[in-house]
Design an enzyme around this catalytic site. Structure first.
Site: not given
Ligand code: SAM
Ligand code: SF4
Ligand code: DTB
Length: 342
Positions: A73, A77, A80, A148, A208, A280
């Site tokens: 990606c 973030c 992530c 979802c 959600c 959730r």
């Molecule tokens: N890329 C899309 C987005 O960011 O909306 C969808 C997938 S993203 C992985 C979905 C969610 O996973 C993020 O908004 C975040 O809240 C959660 N997430 C990702 N990494 C995480 C982590 N290490 N611990 C807790 N939640 C996490």
């Molecule tokens: Fe990309 Fe992870 Fe951020 Fe979703 S949460 S936009 S997968 S970096």
């Protein structure tokens, strides 16, 4: 805080509304912080009262997650493991084929899941990605599962296409308070998230939307996140509260742990401010222990991710979850709204 306890419990109540839940009341972060500062017994009592007015408190929804497109990606973030710029050992993959997704959904259904969530590590999907995901949604929907998807930011028309394919919910998290957002993500704006949420709502897809707790935010900032969620009008039908999973290679890998009771308080405050939402208990359960999870259910959580994996990180074994529910006299199923609730 005794001054808060002296006030009537109706102080922060939104007016009565039938499902889907609505919110005409504006919450300030300060008002939500006041809830956080109730004594733990008072906060739990309020959350349980609200929970029981609206749901059977023994009923817990099981949703299964599948990463349909993992890693690579472009976003930054800080939490992530799927951001390409961090060295987390997650390998990027292409979008899964319908036959593979069908198999995974069949397994999830056989194991007792009622909702199937598909996640893709995109900043924002292209039109052709949406066409392909629409096919996946239709496949999963044909099994009788709730569907979802979480695919990143959507353009006009995307949510309609997904709804026509049978999408029930779109997951798109605000993740933190606006005044903390820039500390964890710089590649998009808070308003971008709000714009996608408006498109989802406008297309008639259920929302959600939640966030992550334990990223170094202050209590006021946790309250700020909950206020943002509760002020969406209507507020989300489904509110994932994730505990940060600290992943090696991400900037938040060494984040100091949060007091687990502060996480429980966040669940309770989400329940009080969004009485008719499914709250959730999402990421972080594997690290949490059974007792903290039990407190989260008592605080009003009524949905979990069920399956050995979240997207890239671990989740409790399915048997451990079934055992935990049995030990707590909880039942797996759709938490239906009580019609006389508020
Ligand atoms: N890329 C899309 C987005 O960011 O909306 C969808 C997938 S993203 C992985 C979905 C969610 O996973 C993020 O908004 C975040 O809240 C959660 N997430 C990702 N990494 C995480 C982590 N290490 N611990 C807790 N939640 C996490
Ligand atoms: Fe990309 Fe992870 Fe951020 Fe979703 S949460 S936009 S997968 S970096
Ligand atoms: C949500 O709020 N939590 C889920 C789901 N929506 C997509 C994702 C949690 C991801 C945890 C980190 C990982 O497994 O990669």
């Amino acid at each position: 805080m005794s001054s808060v306890l002296a006030r009537p419990v109706t102080l922060h109540r939104p007016p009565h509304r039938e499902a889907p839940a609505g919110s005409t009341q504006r919450w300030t972060a300060a008002a939500v912080q006041t809830l956080f500062e109730l004594s733990f017994p008072d906060l739990m009592h309020r959350a349980q009262t609200v929970h029981r007015e609206n749901f059977d408190p023994a009923m817990i929804e099981f949703a299964t997650l599948l990463s349909i497109k993992t890693g690579g990606c472009p976003e930054d973030c800080s939490y992530c493991p799927q951001a390409a710029r961090y060295d987390t050992g997650v390998e990027a993959s292409k979008l899964m084929e319908p036959a593979e997704v069908l198999q995974a959904a069949q397994r999830a259904k056989a194991a007792g899941a009622t909702r199937f969530c598909m996640g893709a590590a995109w900043r924002s999907p292209k039109d052709r990605d949406i066409e392909k995901v629409a096919e996946l949604v239709a496949t999963v929907k044909s099994l009788g599962l709730e569907t979802c998807a979480t695919l990143g930011m959507l353009e006009d028309g995307h949510a309609q296409t997904l709804r026509e394919a049978g999408l029930d919910y779109y997951n798109h998290n605000l993740d933190s308070a606006p005044d903390f957002y820039g500390d964890i993500i710089t590649t998009r704006e808070y308003q971008d998230r709000l714009d996608t949420l408006a498109r989802v709502r406008g297309a008639g897809v259920k929302v959600c939307c939640g966030g992550i707790v334990g990223m170094g935010e202050s209590r006021l900032q946790r309250a700020g996140l909950i206020a943002q969620l509760a002020n969406l009008d209507p507020y989300p039908e489904s509110v994932p509260i994730n505990h940060l999973v600290r992943v090696k290679g991400t900037p938040l890998a060494d984040q100091a742990p949060l007091d687990p009771f502060e996480f429980v308080r966040t669940i309770a405050v989400a329940r009080i401010t969004m009485p008719r939402a499914r709250v959730r208990l999402s990421a972080g359960r594997q690290q949490m222990g059974d007792a903290v999870q039990a407190l989260c259910f008592l605080a009003g959580a009524n949905s979990i991710f069920y399956g050995d994996k979240l997207l890239t990180t671990g989740n409790p074994d399915t048997q451990a979850d079934l055992d935990l529910l049995a030990r707590l006299d909880l039942k797996q199923g759709q938490p239906s709204l009580i019609s006389s609730g508020r």
